[in-house]
Scaffold this motif. Structure first.
Motif, PDB file in Angstrom:
ATOM      1  N   LEU A  35      60.446  25.944  12.310  1.00 55.94           N
ATOM      2  CA  LEU A  35      60.374  26.557  10.987  1.00 55.94           C
ATOM      3  C   LEU A  35      61.185  27.855  10.960  1.00 55.94           C
ATOM      4  O   LEU A  35      61.857  28.147   9.972  1.00 55.94           O
ATOM      5  N   PHE A  39      64.113  28.617   8.363  1.00 57.96           N
ATOM      6  CA  PHE A  39      64.086  29.777   7.479  1.00 57.96           C
ATOM      7  C   PHE A  39      65.328  30.640   7.646  1.00 57.96           C
ATOM      8  O   PHE A  39      65.906  31.115   6.671  1.00 57.96           O
ATOM      9  N   TYR A  46      71.126  31.811   1.349  1.00 55.49           N
ATOM     10  CA  TYR A  46      70.942  32.808   0.292  1.00 55.49           C
ATOM     11  C   TYR A  46      72.132  33.764   0.257  1.00 55.49           C
ATOM     12  O   TYR A  46      72.560  34.204  -0.811  1.00 55.49           O
ATOM     13  N   VAL A 107      63.543  12.769  -7.891  1.00 55.45           N
ATOM     14  CA  VAL A 107      64.170  14.086  -7.981  1.00 55.45           C
ATOM     15  C   VAL A 107      65.679  13.960  -7.885  1.00 55.45           C
ATOM     16  O   VAL A 107      66.427  14.615  -8.622  1.00 55.45           O
ATOM     17  N   MET A 108      66.174  13.086  -6.989  1.00 53.09           N
ATOM     18  CA  MET A 108      67.623  12.923  -6.869  1.00 53.09           C
ATOM     19  C   MET A 108      68.206  12.375  -8.170  1.00 53.09           C
ATOM     20  O   MET A 108      69.284  12.802  -8.601  1.00 53.09           O
ATOM     21  N   ILE A 111      68.440  15.257 -10.392  1.00 50.10           N
ATOM     22  CA  ILE A 111      69.481  16.226 -10.012  1.00 50.10           C
ATOM     23  C   ILE A 111      70.871  15.671 -10.357  1.00 50.10           C
ATOM     24  O   ILE A 111      71.717  16.380 -10.916  1.00 50.10           O
TER      25      ILE A 111
ATOM     26  N   THR D  11      69.916  19.562  -3.943  1.00 51.07           N
ATOM     27  CA  THR D  11      69.687  18.485  -2.987  1.00 51.07           C
ATOM     28  C   THR D  11      68.993  19.019  -1.741  1.00 51.07           C
ATOM     29  O   THR D  11      68.013  18.434  -1.254  1.00 51.07           O
ATOM     30  N   LEU D  12      69.501  20.150  -1.252  1.00 55.23           N
ATOM     31  CA  LEU D  12      68.869  20.765  -0.084  1.00 55.23           C
ATOM     32  C   LEU D  12      67.411  21.085  -0.381  1.00 55.23           C
ATOM     33  O   LEU D  12      66.507  20.805   0.413  1.00 55.23           O
ATOM     34  N   ALA D  14      65.429  19.717  -2.581  1.00 48.59           N
ATOM     35  CA  ALA D  14      64.628  18.492  -2.665  1.00 48.59           C
ATOM     36  C   ALA D  14      64.303  17.986  -1.271  1.00 48.59           C
ATOM     37  O   ALA D  14      63.157  17.607  -0.974  1.00 48.59           O
ATOM     38  N   ALA D  15      65.310  17.993  -0.396  1.00 47.56           N
ATOM     39  CA  ALA D  15      65.077  17.487   0.952  1.00 47.56           C
ATOM     40  C   ALA D  15      64.005  18.313   1.650  1.00 47.56           C
ATOM     41  O   ALA D  15      63.041  17.779   2.221  1.00 47.56           O
ATOM     42  N   LEU D  16      64.147  19.640   1.574  1.00 45.70           N
ATOM     43  CA  LEU D  16      63.165  20.508   2.241  1.00 45.70           C
ATOM     44  C   LEU D  16      61.779  20.295   1.651  1.00 45.70           C
ATOM     45  O   LEU D  16      60.785  20.187   2.363  1.00 45.70           O
ATOM     46  N   PHE D  17      61.724  20.183   0.334  1.00 45.81           N
ATOM     47  CA  PHE D  17      60.424  20.050  -0.323  1.00 45.81           C
ATOM     48  C   PHE D  17      59.733  18.764   0.118  1.00 45.81           C
ATOM     49  O   PHE D  17      58.549  18.739   0.444  1.00 45.81           O
ATOM     50  N   ILE D  18      60.518  17.702   0.147  1.00 48.10           N
ATOM     51  CA  ILE D  18      59.873  16.425   0.455  1.00 48.10           C
ATOM     52  C   ILE D  18      59.504  16.344   1.928  1.00 48.10           C
ATOM     53  O   ILE D  18      58.449  15.803   2.284  1.00 48.10           O
ATOM     54  N   ILE D  19      60.302  16.959   2.778  1.00 47.39           N
ATOM     55  CA  ILE D  19      59.897  17.014   4.191  1.00 47.39           C
ATOM     56  C   ILE D  19      58.589  17.786   4.322  1.00 47.39           C
ATOM     57  O   ILE D  19      57.657  17.375   5.010  1.00 47.39           O
ATOM     58  N   MET D  21      56.328  18.170   2.037  1.00 47.10           N
ATOM     59  CA  MET D  21      55.239  17.375   1.459  1.00 47.10           C
ATOM     60  C   MET D  21      54.779  16.308   2.440  1.00 47.10           C
ATOM     61  O   MET D  21      53.564  16.104   2.633  1.00 47.10           O
ATOM     62  N   LEU D  39      57.113  25.770   3.949  1.00 48.15           N
ATOM     63  CA  LEU D  39      58.408  25.100   3.808  1.00 48.15           C
ATOM     64  C   LEU D  39      58.649  24.689   2.359  1.00 48.15           C
ATOM     65  O   LEU D  39      59.749  24.845   1.817  1.00 48.15           O
ATOM     66  N   ASN D  42      59.582  27.552   0.269  1.00 47.60           N
ATOM     67  CA  ASN D  42      60.949  27.924   0.538  1.00 47.60           C
ATOM     68  C   ASN D  42      61.929  27.031  -0.209  1.00 47.60           C
ATOM     69  O   ASN D  42      62.930  27.486  -0.738  1.00 47.60           O
ATOM     70  N   VAL D  46      64.877  28.041  -2.844  1.00 50.78           N
ATOM     71  CA  VAL D  46      66.287  27.631  -2.810  1.00 50.78           C
ATOM     72  C   VAL D  46      66.715  27.178  -4.196  1.00 50.78           C
ATOM     73  O   VAL D  46      67.781  27.549  -4.693  1.00 50.78           O
TER      74      VAL D  46
END
Lengths: 241, 632, 341, 102
Positions: A35, A39, A46, A107-108, A111, D11-12, D14-19, D21, D39, D42, D46
């Motif tokens: 993690l 991060f 960012y 979601v994809m 997007i 996309t990033l 979404a990927a992080l969120f679903i991982i 979850m 996570l 975070n 993003v």
């Protein structure tokens, strides 16, 4: 493919892989490490997004404080029993995977088909540079339009601090039950200078077990209600009629 | 000086608030400094303000702020000092200051010391605002505030059940009167559209006679409650459960006179309604007489003084009812001195006797308490109306006022009551200070009070001796000239009293007072008359007086008991049966339903998380299909 | 992209890194000499003239030692932890301004590696990351003492990082920037009070902030009297008990580099950094930093170690409130100065 | 996708969120679940910062800042609960905690 995209792809890939590592690692400490990596990479992203202040805040708050605390708790909770409890719950795993894929698909879809509605805001890179950088620009926005939310956040943090203190307090259920079951009226605790009279307090006659000397030197008389002692003269009171 | 009026109520208020907040932990035994300072400031400013009023002969006023600005309905908080208020200011702040000083000694060592010195300035603040108000609503608010302070102070020793109940009684009985007062204020507003004194008085004459009478009687209802007139006087004797300085200040000198003050303040309303005036006079006379008879038979020293207070308030009331406004206020002023003196003296006796209040267990105290004896004697003589003490001048004037105001019967009742007054006052003096020592000399060692208690006694006795000379010569004294501007205009009748009448009544009342003194001397010092024999001879009449004319019993039977039964019925049937039943029924229904549903809860967080995720997927899916352009 | 500027920057960074490492080595010599002097000893003197070659001898010895990994250790973490410490330590030097701009071979060279507008936050973030080396090292050793050292370190660093950050807020308020270069510039305009020129160093306007910063910085670098994570008398060596050879030396190096970095930072933030008459700016900065380093050693010889609860109590009950008071006061004075009060 | 656009970041995210979850749904160790929640926070950040970058608006960054603050509060309370849990029930296995059932 510009250099920016290349850098982003590398950072993003590491972040996603590390995130996967969080879920897959058997040892919670390794999860935490993964993690941290995730991060830090997100913080770097960012910076690409010209949010330097948030990048620093991300590292200071998430990696520097929250994850250190998590590691702290991991080590404190049960250092000998850290490995993950594996096995079991095959149905849930399957369901979770299906749900995850479904959400990803949704979601994809959202997007990739999205369109931008509305006008760009006033903070173009030039505007940000004009006020002295990201930190100053963010400060202007934050302290002009979001003063109330900031104060609410402060209150929230205070509440969380108090909550954590309460949670961390060692509880002694026996004492709490005692307090809950009997109201305590202290009749024999003259406060202040009444003591100077040198007169003994007139205490009601006590049934056995009613007198508790638990709370230090002070005598507590347990009474079910204040009425029990209503006709009793209080300390130092005149006896009239 | 007008700009400094706000200091008069503010200083005690600050003292009260500070003592409330810091008293318990920091000030404790030092709480009195602040209170005395606050009241002293108040007194000083009052003196300055009154001096200016006396010099310029115009009312001063200071507008502070507008309390209720609601369209036409404006309630300004404006402090006004006219001559009537000026008199009240001096009485209130002066007596308060002395009582505060006295209390330092009396309340010494009490665990509630700081509390006492928080309530007392709070009362002073409320009372000052009451007299300084320039409209009826403000008056009403502080009328209630002094009631609250009275409640708090009567129940000061709230752990004693009798004190708590006396406080409750005072509060409830006063509510009856205050309800009428409130109605009266509303009636004024409905008819006149204003509550400010000047506006009301200017317009009141234009109202129909019936309305004026209704307003006047409703207002007087408030006075009946607060000033302990028949039939609502029952709370005042019970109020003696409070500390003695409280009795002196609130239940003798100041708060109970608020009713008198209010009627005098509203005199144009009363003057416009002869019927209301008659009612006031009758009730006042009856009160004076009934309370005097009861006072004859009591043995508790404070109770006697309390009934004496009720009786004197009756005098003031019938003076008001006879149109002798100045006489009423004059009597109010002198009464404040000698009655406060009597209470404080009684307190001194009680203090010396280690909280003994029954006169049958006193006697011969003159030797032990010389200072208390002499001051108490002065107070008693003043109350009895012995020439030339304060009570003589004012009481005489009240009776003359009733006579020339066209109420000869009332005047005669007043004279009879004056006989009783003299009798019971000297009965107290002789029983307490003369004769054999009837207390156990081994356990009780009477001792003179400390200087902090003695000095107020001395100052008050000076007042009790000389205050009457403010009204000399009768009808044309300093006092009258000072108050004249207030009670003129609005169709006021002026009675000219001939010197012959004045002299005659002076002689009669002196004779009556001396007769009372003589009777008391014969009965309690010489033993020529046996009080027990007289009581037996009078039989039912004595019992009537001794049992306080059965007022408490009648109220108990007619009002309290039925109300209690009704409350119990309401509790048993309405509250438990219907209200609780409905609430519990709803809860039971929920419980029943919930028992069916609770199987859904597995207690496993993982399952909840799955459900949340499922919900998210569904909601996002629904949004994509319905809310977005994806499929359209 | 200006390749020449990039290259010059890179070279400068390289120089800074190496100077830091060299300094670090002689920092140990300096410390031993000063300690010895304070304790009335002589200190190293046999290796070379005045013992000047002692650090090199130490280095060779450490590198030549066997690298032991305990049997139960979490091997990956055990190996990575010291590297993490060591790599992160010199990074904070990147934002320290060593001077203005000089021209070398017709090429403008900035005497700082990077001027980022969140420089101070960057340093704080590095401090926050630095603790991972200690925690992970302690955890991975599979040793009770190491773990205890790691736990202490975690709690200590989190607590003092808050104080460290808050003690600097006063400086931010006065300078209006988070960039070290700009903070330095703000300190270079002298103030004049009726003809008397006073340097606008923040130690003068932020004395309380400076003291707080100093205390928190000592705690952040785990030095005496706050060296609880490695308290040898109770925890043997704390988090580095199980380390040996060059891995141990990495921890060791990291600690000294951190000290140097913090000293440079303190000199820049509070003492005007390169500001000073006569000599070149770099020498002033070096002199000021040396002052702090001497202070570090002085503390070590003078003060006994804190007890653990005292340490936490100090941070939360004394330093934190003081820091908040300092912020409030500075803010009020600043508002007053701007005429907003 | 030769230029960097917000789509990359989303996309990033979404990927992080679903991982994250999936981690919450699959893992049983409360601490790991907690980390997965961080996570997800975070990932949301993003998104916000990506939008802010795309739209030249700082509102997104402001939101992200608040999210970080709230996450800190959440972390404190969450870790407190975990400590209390491990003291009371001596476990950090989420399947062992089912007192709500009764």
């Amino acid at each position: 493919m510009s250099a920016e995209v290349l850098v982003f792809d590398i950072l993003g890939a590491i972040a996603v892989l590390a995130a996967a590592g969080v879920v897959l690692a058997r040892n919670p400490v390794h999860s935490a490490l993964a993690l941290v990596v995730s991060f830090v990479n997100v913080a770097a992203i960012y910076v690409i997004l010209r949010a330097e202040f948030l990048a620093a805040a991300q590292i200071i708050v998430y990696t520097g404080a929250i994850l250190v605390l998590v590691l702290f708790v991991i080590m404190l909770v049960d250092p000998d029993n850290l490995p993950e409890f594996h096995g079991g719950r095959p149905v849930q795993r399957l369901l979770a995977l299906i749900l995850g894929l479904a959400l990803l698909g949704e979601v994809m879809a959202a997007i990739l088909t999205r369109t931008i509605v509305g006008q760009p805001g006033p903070w173009s890179p030039q505007a940000v540079a004009a006020v002295g950088g990201n930190t100053q620009a963010l400060g202007r926005v934050l302290y002009s339009g979001y003063v109330l939310p900031i104060q609410v956040t402060a209150v929230l943090l205070l509440a969380a601090t108090i909550g954590a203190l309460v949670l961390a307090r060692p509880d002694t259920p026996r004492v709490r039950a005692l307090v809950r079951d009997t109201a305590t009226i202290s009749l024999a605790h003259p406060r202040g200078s009444e003591m100077a009279n040198g007169v003994e307090p007139a205490l009601p006659a006590l049934a056995a077990g009613q007198l508790k000397l638990e709370a230090g030197e002070r005598t507590l008389v347990m009474a079910k209600s204040g009425d029990d002692f209503l006709d009793q003269p209080v300390w130092g009171e005149r006896h009239q009629s | 000086m007008a700009n400094w009026i706000f200091l008069i109520p503010l200083a005690p208020l600050i003292a009260a608030v500070v003592n409330f907040i810091f008293g318990r932990w920091y000030l404790r035994d030092r709480a009195h400094w602040l209170a005395i300072l606050g009241v002293a400031i108040s007194f000083g400013v009052s003196v300055a303000v009154v001096a200016q009023v006396a010099r310029d002969e115009v009312a001063l006023s200071q507008h502070l702020y507008t309390w209720i600005p609601a369209g036409d309905f404006q309630v300004p908080v404006t402090l006004t000092v006219d001559q009537l208020t000026a008199v009240m200011l001096l009485v209130v702040t002066g007596v308060s200051l002395l009582v505060h000083i006295y209390s330092v000694g009396y309340m010494h060592g009490d665990p509630g010391f700081y509390r006492f010195f928080a309530y007392l300035p709070l009362f002073v603040f409320s009372m000052l605002m009451l007299v300084l108000a320039n409209n009826y609503l403000l008056l009403f608010v502080f009328w209630e505030a002094v009631g609250l302070c009275s409640y708090l102070l009567i129940g000061f020793w709230y752990r004693r059940r009798s004190a708590a109940q006396a406080a409750k009684k005072a509060f409830v009985v006063n509510r009856v009167g205050d309800f009428g007062f409130g109605l009266g204020v509303m009636l004024i507003f409905v008819h006149l559209g204003t509550l400010e004194y000047t506006g009301v008085f200017a317009q009141v004459g234009a109202l129909p006679q019936g309305t004026i009478t209704a307003i006047a009687l409703l207002l007087f209802t408030g006075a009946i409650g607060k000033s302990a007139q028949i039939p609502l006087f029952v709370w005042l004797p019970d109020a003696m459960e409070g500390p003695t300085p409280v009795s002196a200040l609130i239940h003798a000198a100041t708060m109970v006179t608020a009713g008198i003050f209010m009627v005098a303040r509203s005199w144009p309303i009363f003057a416009a309604s002869p019927d209301a005036m008659l009612v006031v006079a009758i009730i006042g006379a009856a009160t004076a007489f009934v309370a005097a008879t009861i006072g004859l038979t009591q043995y508790d020293i404070k109770k006697v003084v309390a009934y004496s207070t009720v009786s004197q308030l009756g005098y003031m009331a019938f003076a008001l009812g006879s149109g002798a406004w100045v006489a009423a206020i004059f009597h109010l002023t002198t009464h404040a001195f000698f009655k406060a003196l009597l209470f404080l003296g009684a307190g001194s006796v009680i203090h010396a006797m280690h909280d003994e209040q029954d006169m049958r267990r006193m006697g011969g105290l003159k030797r032990h308490l010389p200072l208390t004896y002499w001051t108490f004697l002065i107070g008693s003589a003043a109350n009895a109306g012995i020439f030339p003490l304060a009570g003589f001048w004012s009481k005489d004037e009240v009776i003359v006022g009733a006579w020339v105001g066209g109420r000869p019967i009332v005047a005669i009742v007043g004279l009879v009551a004056a006989l009783f007054t003299s009798l019971y006052m000297f009965r107290v003096v002789f029983l307490t200070f003369h004769g054999p020592e009837r207390f156990d000399a081994h356990t009780v060692h009477p001792h003179e009070s400390p200087p902090v208690m003695a000095v107020p006694l001395l100052i008050l006795s000076v007042g009790a001796v000389f205050a009457g000379f403010l009204g000399v010569p009768p009808e044309r004294g300093v006092f009258h000239r000072f108050l004249e501007p207030v009670f003129s205009g609005h169709g006021a009748e002026v009675h000219h009293v001939s010197t012959a009448t004045t002299l005659t009544f002076g002689l009669i009342s002196t004779a009556v007072a001396l007769a009372g003194l003589g009777l008391a001397y014969a009965a309690y010092v010489r033993g020529a008359i046996k009080p027990a024999v007289v009581a037996a001879r009078l039989g039912p009449l004595y019992q009537l007086a001794y049992r306080r004319w059965y007022f408490d019993e009648i109220y108990e039977a007619l009002i309290v008991h039925p109300l209690y039964r009704l409350s119990v019925w309401l509790w048993r049937v309405v509250d438990i049966g219907i209200i609780d039943g409905a609430v519990n029924g709803v809860a039971g229904l929920v419980n029943f339903t919930a028992q069916r549903w609770r199987r859904v809860q597995t207690g496993l967080v993982a399952n909840y998380a799955l459900a949340i995720a499922l919900g998210t997927v569904i909601i996002v899916g629904v949004y994509l299909i319905v809310g977005s352009t994806l499929f359209q | 992209m200006n390749w020449a500027a990039f290259l010059s920057n890179y070279i400068f960074a390289f120089i800074v890194l190496n100077v830091m490492l060299g300094l670090m080595a002689y920092m140990t010599y300096f410390e031993r000499k000063v300690l010895a002097a304070m304790q009335d000893r002589v200190g190293p003197k046999r290796t070379g003239p005045f013992g000047l070659l002692q650090p090199i001898a130490d280095g060779i010895k450490l590198l030549a030692k066997e690298d032991i990994v305990p049997k139960n250790a979490d091997r990956l973490v055990f190996l990575v932890a010291p590297l993490l410490s060591f790599v992160l330590a010199p990074l904070s030097a990147a934002v320290i301004p060593f001077g203005g701009t000089v021209t070398v071979f017709g090429q403008e060279v900035n005497l700082y590696v990077a001027d980022i507008n969140v420089a101070v936050l960057y340093v704080l973030a590095l401090g926050g990351m630095g603790v991972y080396g200690i925690i992970l090292g302690g955890y991975a050793s599979a040793n009770r003492y190491s773990l205890l050292g790691a736990l202490r370190s975690a709690a200590q660093v989190i607590s003092y990082e808050i104080v460290l950050g808050l003690s600097l807020v006063g400086v931010f308020i006065l300078s209006g920037t988070l960039s070290l270069v700009q903070i330095l510039e703000a300190q270079q305009q002298p103030l004049s009070f009726g003809g008397v020129q006073v340097p606008n160093w923040y130690i003068l306007s932020q004395p309380l902030g400076f003291v707080l910063f100093l205390i928190a910085a000592v705690a952040e670098t785990n030095r005496a009297p706050f060296d609880l994570p490695e308290a040898e008398s109770e925890l043997i060596g704390g988090f580095h008990t199980e380390y040996s050879g060059f891995r141990f030396s990495f921890f060791f190096l990291a600690e000294y580099i951190n000290m140097i970095a913090v000293s440079l930072l303190a000199a820049t933030l509070f003492l005007g950094g390169t500001d000073g008459p006569i000599a070149d700016g770099v020498w002033w900065l070096a002199a000021k930093a040396a002052l702090f380093l001497f202070f570090y050693i002085w503390l070590r010889t003078t003060l006994p170690r804190f007890r653990y609860d005292q340490l936490m109590g100090l941070a939360w009950k004394v330093l934190l409130p003081l820091a908040l008071i300092n912020i409030a006061l500075t803010g009020l004075i600043r508002l007053w100065g701007l005429g907003l009060l | 996708m030769s230029e960097l656009t917000a789509t990359h970041f989303l996309t990033l995210s979404a990927a992080l969120f679903i991982i994250g979850m999936l981690g919450v749904l699959i893992r049983r160790n409360v601490l790991v679940i907690f980390m997965c929640i961080e996570l997800m926070f975070n990932a949301v950040n993003v998104s916000f910062i990506g939008f802010a970058w795309e739209q030249h608006s700082l509102v997104g960054q402001t939101f992200a800042l608040f999210i970080i603050a709230v996450a800190a509060a959440e972390a404190v309370v969450g870790l407190g609960i975990i400590m209390a849990l491990s003291r009371r029930l001596d476990t950090v296995d989420i399947d062992q905690v089912h007192e709500l059932r009764e």
